[in-house]
Enzyme design. Structure first.
Site, PDB file in Angstrom:
ATOM      1  CG  ASP A  33      -2.181   0.768   1.060  1.00  0.00           C
ATOM      2  OD1 ASP A  33      -2.104   1.975   0.765  1.00  0.00           O
ATOM      3  OD2 ASP A  33      -3.263   0.181   1.211  1.00  0.00           O
ATOM      4  CG  ASP A  58       2.549   4.471  -6.512  1.00  0.00           C
ATOM      5  OD1 ASP A  58       1.649   3.716  -6.938  1.00  0.00           O
ATOM      6  OD2 ASP A  58       2.689   5.652  -6.885  1.00  0.00           O
ATOM      7  N   GLY A 104       1.788  -8.116 -14.997  1.00  0.00           N
ATOM      8  CA  GLY A 104       3.132  -8.557 -15.369  1.00  0.00           C
ATOM      9  C   GLY A 104       3.724  -9.461 -14.299  1.00  0.00           C
ATOM     10  CE  LYS A 107       3.969 -12.763 -20.359  1.00  0.00           C
ATOM     11  NZ  LYS A 107       5.017 -11.779 -20.640  1.00  0.00           N
ATOM     12  CB  ALA A 116     -10.747  -4.458  -6.821  1.00  0.00           C
ATOM     13  CE1 TYR A 147     -12.260   3.449  -8.077  1.00  0.00           C
ATOM     14  CE2 TYR A 147     -14.592   3.443  -8.592  1.00  0.00           C
ATOM     15  CZ  TYR A 147     -13.513   2.882  -7.939  1.00  0.00           C
ATOM     16  OH  TYR A 147     -13.679   1.768  -7.158  1.00  0.00           O
ATOM     17  CB  THR A 177     -18.609  -2.708  -0.022  1.00  0.00           C
ATOM     18  OG1 THR A 177     -18.918  -3.469  -1.188  1.00  0.00           O
ATOM     19  CG2 THR A 177     -18.222  -3.663   1.093  1.00  0.00           C
TER      20      THR A 177
END
Ligand code: UDP
Length: 314
Positions: A33, A58, A104, A107, A116, A147, A177
């Site tokens: 995070d 990040d 990536g 993979k 999400a 967004y 939610t």
């Protein structure tokens, strides 16, 4: 040997509940995070555990995780309208570059990845309730576009990695939610109304309050996500509670529960605010054997107790 899972957005509202769930299922959980909207308080209790580790990073920048990885859950993104308007570039970058990095990594590691997505891919929907087959009604340059379009791009690149590289991908479209660990100042209707009721401010309803939403309690959502990750279904699946309510009715429920003497005040409806939203969960029912179990009355009460504690109110 435990399965290893990377959860991005681990310190966020939903991400932190996912960390708890996968720890409970005996996974080794790696949280990540950058903490722009997440809060370490949400996962502090996990730091002493042997099977939890955390990267302050990040996701939009290069990610490296040493060792094997079995699963990735990509939940990094500002997610409330107030947050993504405040962080527009970061929201677009995490949905595009961040998702690209996660795909990536999946993979490279041969990991299964769940992304999400959101009911916002349906925009201000012209079909009601919204089934997964509906393509949506999104303004590409509107106030929610950073967004909505980031998430639509995310779905597109996820399908491309699935089709071109055979990556095992899952896409969950999350509807409204709520639950403990929402930020009291994240600007969403439920924390706003609770904050106002608890601190003695008027209850703000935007527009005439006739717009609808359908609220899902967080433990139900987490269970749907768990089941989807473990399923073999790679197309998007809606997860949400189809119990639809107008925002005005919702405000009245909060007033009744909290016993506040505050009154409802009407503010302008934000531009492009969806008029109706309710998931069609036929797919989740049929494919995952999932449906929400916690009704609004129960879930809202648990969340109220959490907010009272957070604000030190009896
Ligand atoms: N809303 C409201 N009062 C508030 C905050 C939000 O009436 O103090 C409305 C908002 O305009 C929207 C609905 O409540 O119609 C849900 O907003 P939220 O920000 O929770 O999430 P959204 O579903 O719009 O992403």
């Amino acid at each position: 040997m435990s399965k290893r899972i990377l959860i991005t957005g681990a310190a966020g509202f939903i991400g932190s509940h996912l960390c708890d769930r996968f720890i409970k299922e005996d996974f080794e959980v790696i949280g990540m995070d950058n903490l722009i909207t997440g809060d370490l308080k949400n996962i502090e209790h996990l730091f002493p555990l042997k099977n939890f580790s955390f990267y302050h990073q990040d996701v939009s920048k290069f990610i490296h995780i040493p060792g094997k990885l079995d699963y990735i859950l990509n939940f990094a993104s500002p997610a409330s309208p107030v947050d993504y308007v405040k962080w527009p570039i970061q929201t677009l970058k995490v949905g595009s570059l961040g998702t690209h990095n996660c795909l990536g990594l999946a993979k490279a590691k041969g990991a299964r990845i769940l992304l999400a997505s959101t009911s916002e891919v349906y925009g201000d929907p012209l079909v009601h309730p919204q089934p997964e087959e509906y393509w949506g009604n999104v303004n590409p340059i509107g106030p929610r576009s950073m967004y909505d379009e980031a998430k639509r791009f995310q779905e597109a690149i996820t399908m491309a990695y699935h089709n071109a590289h055979g990556v095992e991908t899952r896409i969950v479209r999350i509807f409204n939610t709520y639950g403990p660990r929402m930020r009291l100042n994240d600007g969403r209707v439920l924390p706003n109304h609770f904050f106002q009721a608890i601190t003695g401010e008027d209850i703000t309803v935007f527009g005439d309050g006739k717009q609808t939403r359908s609220f899902c309690y967080v433990s139900d959502l987490v269970d749907g996500i768990y089941r989807l990750l473990m399923s073999d279904y790679h197309l998007p699946v809606n997860c949400g509670n189809p119990d639809e309510i107008t925002i005005l009715q919702f405000a009245e429920e909060i007033i009744k529960l909290t016993g506040t003497k505050q009154k409802i005040v009407f503010h302008d409806l934000p531009k492009d605010d969806p008029k109706q939203r309710k998931p069609d969960i036929t797919k989740a029912r049929n494919i995952l054997g999932w449906e929400p179990k916690i009704g609004r009355e129960e879930g809202v009460k648990i969340t109220y107790d959490y907010f009272k504690k957070a604000l030190n109110v009896k």
